[in-house]
Design a protein around this motif. Structure first.
Motif, PDB file in Angstrom:
ATOM      1  N   LEU A   1       0.871  -1.140   0.117  1.00 16.34           N
ATOM      2  CA  LEU A   1       0.119  -0.055   0.094  1.00 16.34           C
ATOM      3  C   LEU A   1       1.167   1.250   0.043  1.00 16.34           C
ATOM      4  O   LEU A   1       1.801   1.077   0.459  1.00 16.34           O
ATOM      5  N   ASP A   2       0.255   2.427  -0.306  1.00 18.95           N
ATOM      6  CA  ASP A   2       1.159   3.503  -0.404  1.00 18.95           C
ATOM      7  C   ASP A   2       0.997   4.166   1.202  1.00 18.95           C
ATOM      8  O   ASP A   2       0.225   4.972   1.328  1.00 18.95           O
ATOM      9  N   PHE A   3       1.801   3.620   1.857  1.00 20.65           N
ATOM     10  CA  PHE A   3       1.543   3.905   3.475  1.00 20.65           C
ATOM     11  C   PHE A   3       2.149   5.176   3.410  1.00 20.65           C
ATOM     12  O   PHE A   3       1.449   5.943   4.337  1.00 20.65           O
ATOM     13  N   GLY A   4       3.022   5.810   2.561  1.00 19.63           N
ATOM     14  CA  GLY A   4       3.338   7.175   2.770  1.00 19.63           C
ATOM     15  C   GLY A   4       2.436   8.209   2.642  1.00 19.63           C
ATOM     16  O   GLY A   4       2.442   9.253   3.151  1.00 19.63           O
ATOM     17  N   GLU A   5       1.537   7.982   1.683  1.00 25.48           N
ATOM     18  CA  GLU A   5       0.266   8.826   1.434  1.00 25.48           C
ATOM     19  C   GLU A   5      -0.319   9.040   2.485  1.00 25.48           C
ATOM     20  O   GLU A   5      -0.871  10.078   3.073  1.00 25.48           O
ATOM     21  N   TYR A   6      -0.885   7.689   3.348  1.00 27.83           N
ATOM     22  CA  TYR A   6      -1.539   7.898   4.462  1.00 27.83           C
ATOM     23  C   TYR A   6      -0.642   8.794   5.667  1.00 27.83           C
ATOM     24  O   TYR A   6      -1.302   9.697   6.212  1.00 27.83           O
TER      25      TYR A   6
ATOM     26  N   PRO B   1       1.912 -11.311   2.217  1.00 30.30           N
ATOM     27  CA  PRO B   1       0.743 -11.672   1.356  1.00 30.30           C
ATOM     28  C   PRO B   1      -0.242 -10.684   0.921  1.00 30.30           C
ATOM     29  O   PRO B   1      -0.500  -9.720   2.016  1.00 30.30           O
ATOM     30  N   ASP B   2      -0.831 -10.781   0.081  1.00 32.01           N
ATOM     31  CA  ASP B   2      -2.030  -9.889  -0.466  1.00 32.01           C
ATOM     32  C   ASP B   2      -3.133  -9.524   0.546  1.00 32.01           C
ATOM     33  O   ASP B   2      -3.639  -8.495   0.867  1.00 32.01           O
ATOM     34  N   TYR B   3      -3.373 -10.809   1.269  1.00 29.06           N
ATOM     35  CA  TYR B   3      -4.404 -10.761   2.382  1.00 29.06           C
ATOM     36  C   TYR B   3      -3.934  -9.918   3.454  1.00 29.06           C
ATOM     37  O   TYR B   3      -4.846  -9.061   4.192  1.00 29.06           O
ATOM     38  N   LEU B   4      -2.796  -9.799   3.888  1.00 25.86           N
ATOM     39  CA  LEU B   4      -2.271  -9.042   5.046  1.00 25.86           C
ATOM     40  C   LEU B   4      -2.367  -7.403   4.577  1.00 25.86           C
ATOM     41  O   LEU B   4      -2.795  -6.715   5.316  1.00 25.86           O
ATOM     42  N   LYS B   5      -2.081  -7.034   3.323  1.00 24.00           N
ATOM     43  CA  LYS B   5      -2.145  -5.832   2.674  1.00 24.00           C
ATOM     44  C   LYS B   5      -3.436  -5.298   2.893  1.00 24.00           C
ATOM     45  O   LYS B   5      -3.758  -4.224   3.141  1.00 24.00           O
ATOM     46  N   ASP B   6      -4.347  -6.279   2.365  1.00 25.31           N
ATOM     47  CA  ASP B   6      -5.795  -5.682   2.194  1.00 25.31           C
ATOM     48  C   ASP B   6      -6.427  -5.643   3.731  1.00 25.31           C
ATOM     49  O   ASP B   6      -7.094  -4.670   4.087  1.00 25.31           O
ATOM     50  N   THR B   7      -5.921  -6.433   4.578  1.00 20.13           N
ATOM     51  CA  THR B   7      -6.264  -6.283   6.124  1.00 20.13           C
ATOM     52  C   THR B   7      -5.512  -4.984   6.554  1.00 20.13           C
ATOM     53  O   THR B   7      -6.628  -4.194   7.480  1.00 20.13           O
TER      54      THR B   7
END
Length: 55
Positions: free
Chosen positions: A6-11, A41-47
């Motif tokens: 995810l673009d954590f920097g944007e948040y 994994p993708d599910y962690l990023k979605d979580t």
């Protein structure tokens, strides 16, 4: 850290205070895994996204 994450920097830069804190914690956790050569994994990023957004 935007390589597949995810673009954590944007948040962190523009998010609300609660979202900034959550994004920073997730970014740190995923970054620590990357140091060990692990990829989230993708599910962690979605979580993470759902948690940051308050879903």
């Amino acid at each position: 850290m935007t390589d597949g994450y995810l673009d954590f920097g944007e948040y962190i830069r523009q998010g609300e205070p609660d979202k900034k804190e959550k994004a920073s914690i997730w970014w740190t956790a995923i970054g620590l895994q990357a140091v060990d050569g692990l990829r989230a994994p993708d599910y962690l990023k979605d979580t993470a996204r759902k948690h940051i957004e308050g879903e």
